[in-house]
Scaffold this active site. Structure first.
Site, PDB file in Angstrom:
ATOM      1  N   LYS A  19     -18.551 -13.994  -5.662  1.00  0.00           N
ATOM      2  CA  LYS A  19     -17.726 -12.792  -5.780  1.00  0.00           C
ATOM      3  C   LYS A  19     -18.600 -11.546  -5.697  1.00  0.00           C
ATOM      4  CE  LYS A  19     -13.812 -14.698  -8.392  1.00  0.00           C
ATOM      5  NZ  LYS A  19     -13.220 -14.883  -9.741  1.00  0.00           N
TER       6      LYS A  19
ATOM      7  N   MET B 221      -5.458  -6.604  -5.465  1.00  0.00           N
ATOM      8  CA  MET B 221      -5.138  -7.611  -6.486  1.00  0.00           C
ATOM      9  C   MET B 221      -6.352  -8.403  -6.965  1.00  0.00           C
ATOM     10  SD  MET B 221      -2.095  -6.834  -6.933  1.00  0.00           S
ATOM     11  CE  MET B 221      -1.457  -8.148  -7.986  1.00  0.00           C
ATOM     12  N   ARG B 222      -7.490  -7.751  -7.042  1.00  0.00           N
ATOM     13  CA  ARG B 222      -8.691  -8.411  -7.553  1.00  0.00           C
ATOM     14  C   ARG B 222      -9.373  -7.523  -8.581  1.00  0.00           C
ATOM     15  NH1 ARG B 222     -10.297 -12.574  -4.318  1.00  0.00           N
ATOM     16  NH2 ARG B 222      -8.956 -12.815  -2.474  1.00  0.00           N
TER      17      ARG B 222
ATOM     18  N   GLY C 270       0.802  -1.229   0.000  1.00  0.00           N
ATOM     19  CA  GLY C 270       0.000   0.000   0.000  1.00  0.00           C
ATOM     20  C   GLY C 270       0.824   1.263   0.000  1.00  0.00           C
ATOM     21  N   SER C 271       1.831   1.303  -0.849  1.00  0.00           N
ATOM     22  CA  SER C 271       2.681   2.504  -0.867  1.00  0.00           C
ATOM     23  C   SER C 271       1.904   3.704  -1.425  1.00  0.00           C
ATOM     24  CB  SER C 271       3.935   2.255  -1.702  1.00  0.00           C
ATOM     25  OG  SER C 271       3.654   2.332  -3.084  1.00  0.00           O
ATOM     26  N   ASN C 272       0.962   3.445  -2.326  1.00  0.00           N
ATOM     27  CA  ASN C 272       0.148   4.560  -2.830  1.00  0.00           C
ATOM     28  C   ASN C 272      -0.864   5.019  -1.776  1.00  0.00           C
ATOM     29  OD1 ASN C 272       0.706   5.491  -5.668  1.00  0.00           O
ATOM     30  ND2 ASN C 272       0.722   3.264  -5.987  1.00  0.00           N
TER      31      ASN C 272
ATOM     32  N   HIS D 106      -1.961   2.357 -12.453  1.00  0.00           N
ATOM     33  CA  HIS D 106      -1.342   1.201 -13.115  1.00  0.00           C
ATOM     34  C   HIS D 106       0.036   1.597 -13.641  1.00  0.00           C
ATOM     35  CE1 HIS D 106      -1.177  -2.600 -15.265  1.00  0.00           C
ATOM     36  NE2 HIS D 106      -0.740  -1.936 -16.321  1.00  0.00           N
TER      37      HIS D 106
ATOM     38  N   ASN E  69      -7.869   3.766 -10.021  1.00  0.00           N
ATOM     39  CA  ASN E  69      -6.748   2.846  -9.876  1.00  0.00           C
ATOM     40  C   ASN E  69      -5.513   3.479 -10.506  1.00  0.00           C
ATOM     41  OD1 ASN E  69      -5.377   0.331  -9.340  1.00  0.00           O
ATOM     42  ND2 ASN E  69      -5.564  -0.140 -11.519  1.00  0.00           N
TER      43      ASN E  69
END
Lengths: 214, 214
Positions: free
Chosen positions: B65, B90-91, B12-14, B109, B107
């Site tokens: 889900k 990661m989902r 979780g660096s962001n 990327h 998000n």
């Protein structure tokens, strides 16, 4: 001195960029010939104005596409060309020419490959909504804009850009990085390892990865 | 003040970048909660250290889900969250959460999308041999890294880069542009038109489209 042959179908602005860099003595190459598939294209005029032999080779005169590229390879070899540059050549280069000049054919494409291959790359980028666009100089292989990447340059997409304004901004960068890639080649600094083009001594990317004036 | 919820699976660096920008008062937002699918991830520690409620929601506890994302949406709504940030989650986010936060989930990327979607984007880029890499902040849709692009930043690939060195350089840019995108959202300056994110007043890209120190 490295002998160059240029293939163009249209205005050939990147052809002009090579001519100018040569005149400015930034590029130690000799442009031996222009070959075109389009009889009245502006690139021919540029060639004539600069005393560069221009050959119009009509695809319709050849039974097969491969024969057409055998003929082009023959003319380039006859002129002693060591490096072939595509400058808005609107055809997919085929095996006979690729085999005659393995990793000796370059192209410049107005996107940051692998994104937005093929036609109207700038419009593709705008339609996708990217915020960073650019251009790529790469060696040509069998695919369309798929070959090993030599150098890339990025520009910001500016609010309100249209295909024309973005294309103009990218074109300015093309005119910087394409001659630069040729310079690296002429100095023997490019080595292809798989998909990666290793540049001897690295490359100073300053000036390529920059913002446009907003 | 805009209330934010963060979804993370790892370090979780962001997430930390958002916390820091908030402390530095550059970002007028309130981080209401961290939700994770990974019990022992470092992001939880960051939350605890900063007094942010952390919820571990175990996917295995839910029949489907979709039910899992209904639960996450419920927790976020309960916390009054108005904007959801994926920070190494990661989902693939599914419809129940997307419908609860339409164009309200972001998000980051580590590639210049649409190039190199999915896992190990930096390695994908190196393997492809690109000379320009970067990162993208985008709104999340049903696809993997396919949503409308808010902001992008580019860096040069340096001779001898490996996945780690390139990832580190890109991560520094992620920590700049992700909070910046949140700031634009919090100021009501983002409007989505089709695939294009229009930024009210435009955006000063300086500092994003820059070279790394070589």
């Amino acid at each position: 001195m490295l002998k160059i042959g240029v293939l163009a179908s249209g205005r050939g602005s990147n052809f002009q960029a090579m001519i100018d860099e040569g005149k400015a003595d930034n590029l130690k190459v000799s442009i031996e010939c222009l070959i075109t598939d389009t009889p009245a294209c502006y690139a021919i005029k540029r060639a004539e104005e600069n005393g560069i032999p221009a050959f119009y080779i009509n695809p319709d005169d050849y039974k097969t596409k491969d024969l057409y590229y055998h003929k082009i390879a023959y003319e380039l070899k006859s002129s002693g060309v060591g490096l072939v540059l595509l400058a808005g050549f609107m055809r997919v280069v085929r095996k006979p020419l690729l085999d005659a000049y393995p990793m000796r054919i370059m192209n410049v494409h107005p996107s940051l490959l692998p994104a937005f291959r093929g036609l109207d790359a700038q419009k593709q980028a705008l339609d996708f909504g990217v915020k960073v666009a650019g251009c790529t100089v790469h060696f040509v292989d069998e695919g369309v804009d798929t070959g090993p990447i030599i150098i890339q340059a990025a520009v910001s997409v500016i609010q309100g850009d249209n295909a024309e304004s973005l294309s103009d901004r990218i074109l300015k960068l093309e005119h910087k990085i394409y001659p630069y890639a040729v310079k690296l080649f002429s100095e023997g600094r490019l080595r292809v390892e798989g998909r990666t083009v290793v540049i001897k001594g690295g490359v100073d990317n300053n000036g390529f990865l920059t913002n446009p004036p907003v």
